[in-house]
Enzyme design. Structure first.
Site, PDB file in Angstrom:
ATOM      1  N   GLU A   1       0.838  -1.178   0.000  1.00  0.00           N
ATOM      2  CA  GLU A   1       0.000   0.000   0.000  1.00  0.00           C
ATOM      3  C   GLU A   1       0.884   1.243   0.000  1.00  0.00           C
ATOM      4  O   GLU A   1       1.802   1.374   0.812  1.00  0.00           O
ATOM      5  CB  GLU A   1      -0.910  -0.103   1.239  1.00  0.00           C
ATOM      6  CG  GLU A   1      -0.943   1.079   2.123  1.00  0.00           C
ATOM      7  CD  GLU A   1      -1.453   0.756   3.531  1.00  0.00           C
ATOM      8  OE1 GLU A   1      -1.185  -0.322   4.102  1.00  0.00           O
ATOM      9  OE2 GLU A   1      -2.123   1.632   4.067  1.00  0.00           O
TER      10      GLU A   1
ATOM     11  N   ASP B   1      -6.123   1.436   8.826  1.00  0.00           N
ATOM     12  CA  ASP B   1      -6.187   1.634   7.374  1.00  0.00           C
ATOM     13  C   ASP B   1      -5.627   0.422   6.637  1.00  0.00           C
ATOM     14  O   ASP B   1      -6.185  -0.025   5.638  1.00  0.00           O
ATOM     15  CB  ASP B   1      -5.371   2.866   6.966  1.00  0.00           C
ATOM     16  CG  ASP B   1      -6.207   4.126   7.065  1.00  0.00           C
ATOM     17  OD1 ASP B   1      -7.434   3.999   7.317  1.00  0.00           O
ATOM     18  OD2 ASP B   1      -5.641   5.225   6.897  1.00  0.00           O
TER      19      ASP B   1
ATOM     20  N   ASP C   1      -1.961  -0.995  10.840  1.00  0.00           N
ATOM     21  CA  ASP C   1      -2.928  -0.102  11.501  1.00  0.00           C
ATOM     22  C   ASP C   1      -4.306  -0.333  10.900  1.00  0.00           C
ATOM     23  O   ASP C   1      -4.503  -1.236  10.076  1.00  0.00           O
ATOM     24  CB  ASP C   1      -2.493   1.365  11.372  1.00  0.00           C
ATOM     25  CG  ASP C   1      -2.417   1.812   9.911  1.00  0.00           C
ATOM     26  OD1 ASP C   1      -2.834   1.029   9.024  1.00  0.00           O
ATOM     27  OD2 ASP C   1      -1.949   2.920   9.650  1.00  0.00           O
TER      28      ASP C   1
ATOM     29  N   ASP D   1       0.227  -1.762   6.099  1.00  0.00           N
ATOM     30  CA  ASP D   1       0.621  -1.236   7.403  1.00  0.00           C
ATOM     31  C   ASP D   1      -0.151  -1.937   8.510  1.00  0.00           C
ATOM     32  O   ASP D   1      -1.282  -2.382   8.315  1.00  0.00           O
ATOM     33  CB  ASP D   1       0.314   0.271   7.478  1.00  0.00           C
ATOM     34  CG  ASP D   1       1.267   1.078   6.605  1.00  0.00           C
ATOM     35  OD1 ASP D   1       2.297   0.515   6.199  1.00  0.00           O
ATOM     36  OD2 ASP D   1       0.956   2.247   6.327  1.00  0.00           O
TER      37      ASP D   1
END
Ligand code: 28F
Length: 653
Positions: free
Chosen positions: A438, A515, A513, A511
């Site tokens: 990403e 998102d 997290d 990642d």
């Protein structure tokens, strides 16, 4: 091979050889010695308890993951018989535990139907466990027997009185066999047990996790164990409601069942407004037949025919109109087909394709009768269902035109790989892997970190288009989706060909997290809907980047002493160091924060990384999360955001 309690295990030497063979070639019996095989041990034990439930003697199963990653399964069935076995001259329970294939899973008057993907029996679990303890409660007495690596260490003996009946099995998987990991994954087990509870109406399955750290082999006990209980009085009707939760539905779930001398079939189906067509799941003897088979073929043929017949008889389809295709009639459909048969034949690459031809007709007749009756008796939902299929037909025509237009432009043509792709030099798919990353900055690090011989990098800019809302033809026009399809090389839809995959490891690297989790969910949904065969073949993986790095304080060195991949493991690791004050904890918000060397050694280097292989169940779960998140209803979206708000706060400390 004719096997019956009369002729197995002719002598003790043969008995020993049996379980030695399992330890020599474990893959032959449980598929692999990786995480899948490890979890298979639990399923094998639970399957026996479910068989006892199917036979009508058990309605409650409890599974506990202990802090040392041993597993206890308890049922309230009749208890495995303990009387001396005629041929073997040892207690029947010991025969079941120590002789390969002993048990009710083969002919000879055992159970009527039986589950178990490989159906190998609990003796295989025994062979692959460094220790196993089995308790049987029967005839007012509690008995116990203990074994190590397949061999009895404590003969069956009485340990007390028993008020109730049942069986308890505790086992410690053998680290000599499961060299990769002996740590159980709560979510994997929970997904499977939820599914089993749906498929066996009224059966209660409870999962308890006593660990505080779900990444270590031995953890401190949790203050409060995690517990989930699954029990569905509605069975597969509840399953369909669960699959469709958060979606706008066109009808109440339809349910019908049929039975003949070959077996039983149960079907539940409900249409939604969504564009997906992969909500049809077929099971045979509780096994998810991801590769389909005769039961699914019979179902599809019957649905297509019945809906076309109905649409014509009501004049919704005119004489000049072409027939609705199977895909049209299944757009937005969630359905569960559950067959139980005496002698299931599992075929296909992953042994998840049902081959029994006799079951096709039973399913077909059941659906034609059940669905036709439903449509006749419920004209309002019937009209919504037929309209939905007609719209799908129109959209299909439009999509075909759009696809032809893009193909002419060369978008889906393998000669024009996407510009952002940093391809590997190997042209052998078996050796090649692609990281889907990403963002451009993480993509940049990954490109520097990789081994270009066999690792390709595809950076995705921004979020991928929401496949749920957009539908296939619009998704295709998005850059992201088309670069994904082109890079992988298989195409999609009618043109899909899994053998054209350019990489046999397709690794999602996002990642750590919220998102990142969101993008991972979207990508999994994409693969689930448009390339499920790649999931079935085991080509789809999730990378595991670390979340924290521990560094010595007050040094200018950038050397990271220890990487931590799991939030819960942080405190455990800090406690492990004598003087934690001497360490700085660095939290990696994104992949871009690691330098290329770090990214390589923690996440990309085959020798040191951990990859999670995605199963079709994981992907189904992801698609559900996406539907909740992006469907037409507001409430599930609010629930999701609220239930994940804590994670967000944690990550932002
Ligand atoms: C925690 C895992 O394995 N439960 C089981 C039974 C009950 C019987 C049985 C099992 C008999 C002849 C093999 C009892 N009474 N839970 C379990 N519960 N196996 S496994 O029988 C095994 C066969 O050879 C049982 C009467 N018939 C069957």
């Amino acid at each position: 091979m004719a096997e019956s309690p009369e002729n197995y295990g002719a002598d003790a030497i043969q008995v020993l050889e049996g379980l030695e063979a399992v330890r020599k070639r474990p893959g032959m019996y449980i598929g692999s010695t990786g995480p899948r095989g490890l979890h298979h041990l639990v399923y094998e034990v639970v399957d026996n308890a479910v068989d006892e439930a199917l036979a009508g003697y058990c309605d409650s199963i409890e599974v506990t993951i202990h802090p040392d990653n041993s597993i206890t399964v308890v049922d309230n069935g009749r208890g495995i018989p303990v009387e001396k076995h005629k041929k073997e001259r040892i207690p029947t329970v010991e025969v079941v535990l120590t002789i390969l294939h002993a048990g009710g899973k083969f002919g000879g008057g055992g159970y009527k139907v039986s589950g178990g993907l490989h159906g190998v029996g609990v003796s295989v679990v025994n062979a692959l466990s460094k220790r196993m303890v089995v308790d049987v409660r029967r005839d007012g007495i509690e008995y116990e027997i203990a074994l190590e690596r397949g061999k009895t260490t404590e003969k069956l003996h009485q340990i007390g009185k028993a008020k109730k009946t049942g069986t308890t099995v505790t086992f410690w998987p053998d680290p000599e066999i499961f060299t990769e990991t002996c740590v159980f994954d709560f979510d994997t087990l929970q997904t499977r047990f939820r599914e089993m509870a749906f498929l066996n109406k009224g059966l209660k399955i409870e999962l308890i996790d006593e660990r505080s750290d779900t990444s270590a082999l031995v953890s401190a006990p949790a203050e409060e164990p995690t517990r989930v209980t699954f029990k569905y009085e509605g069975g597969i009707v509840d399953f369909v409601k669960y699959l469709n939760s958060g979606k706008e539905v066109l009808n109440k779930p339809i349910y019908f069942a049929a039975e003949n001398e070959d077996g039983t079939v149960e079907i539940s189906m409900q249409w939604t407004g969504s564009y997906s067509s992969n909500g049809v799941m077929a099971f045979a003897n509780n096994i998810n037949t991801a590769e389909g088979g005769t039961h699914l073929d019979g179902f599809k043929q019957a649905v297509t025919r019945t809906i076309n017949d109905y649409a014509r008889s009501k004049g919704i389809l005119k004489e000049k109109d072409s027939n609705l295709s199977g895909d049209d009639t299944r757009e937005g459909l969630a359905a569960i087909i559950s067959v139980k048969l005496h002698d299931p034949q599992f075929e296909g690459q992953t042994k998840t394709k049902l081959g029994n031809t006799e079951i096709r007709g039973l399913v077909q007749t059941a659906v034609m009768k059940g669905l036709a009756e439903y449509l006749e008796e419920n004209p309002a939902p019937a009209k919504r269902i037929v309209n939905k299929a007609s719209q799908a037909l129109k959209a299909r025509e439009a999509a075909r035109k759009a696809r032809e237009a893009t193909r002419r432009k060369g978008v889906l043509d393998s000669f024009s790989l996407p510009g952002k792709l940093a391809d590997c030099s190997s042209k052998n798919p078996e050796d090649s892997e692609i990281f889907i990353v990403e963002g451009d900055s993480a993509g940049g690090s990954a490109k520097q970190a990789r081994d270009r011989k066999y690792q390709a990098i595809l950076p995705l800019r921004g979020k991928i288009l929401n496949v749920e809302r957009a539908g296939l033809h619009r998704s295709l026009s998005s850059d992201t989706i088309s670069s994904l399809i082109t890079a992988i090389g298989t195409n999609i839809g009618d043109d899909f060909d899994a053998d054209k995959a350019r990489y046999h490891r397709i690794i999602i690297m996002t990642d750590a997290d919220v998102d990142g989790a969101h993008i991972r969910c979207l990508l999994l949904t994409f693969f689930y809907r448009y390339m499920p065969e790649l999931i079935n073949r085991g080509y789809i993986y999730i990378a595991q980047p670390p979340i924290f790095g521990l560094k010595k304080k007050n040094t200018r060195s950038t050397k990271v002493e220890r990487y931590i991949y799991d939030e819960k493991a942080l405190s455990a690791t800090l406690a492990e160091y004598d003087n934690p004050d001497k360490f700085d904890v660095q939290r990696y918000k994104g992949l871009g924060e690691m330098d290329p060397d770090q990214l390589w050694e923690t996440t990309m280097e085959p020798a040191s990384r951990t990859l999670l292989q995605v199963s079709i169940d994981d992907a189904a779960e992801a698609e559900r999360a996406v539907s909740d998140l992006m469907g037409d209803k507001v409430e599930p979206r609010r629930d999701f955001i609220q239930s994940h708000a804590r994670d967000v706060r944690f990550l932002d400390i």
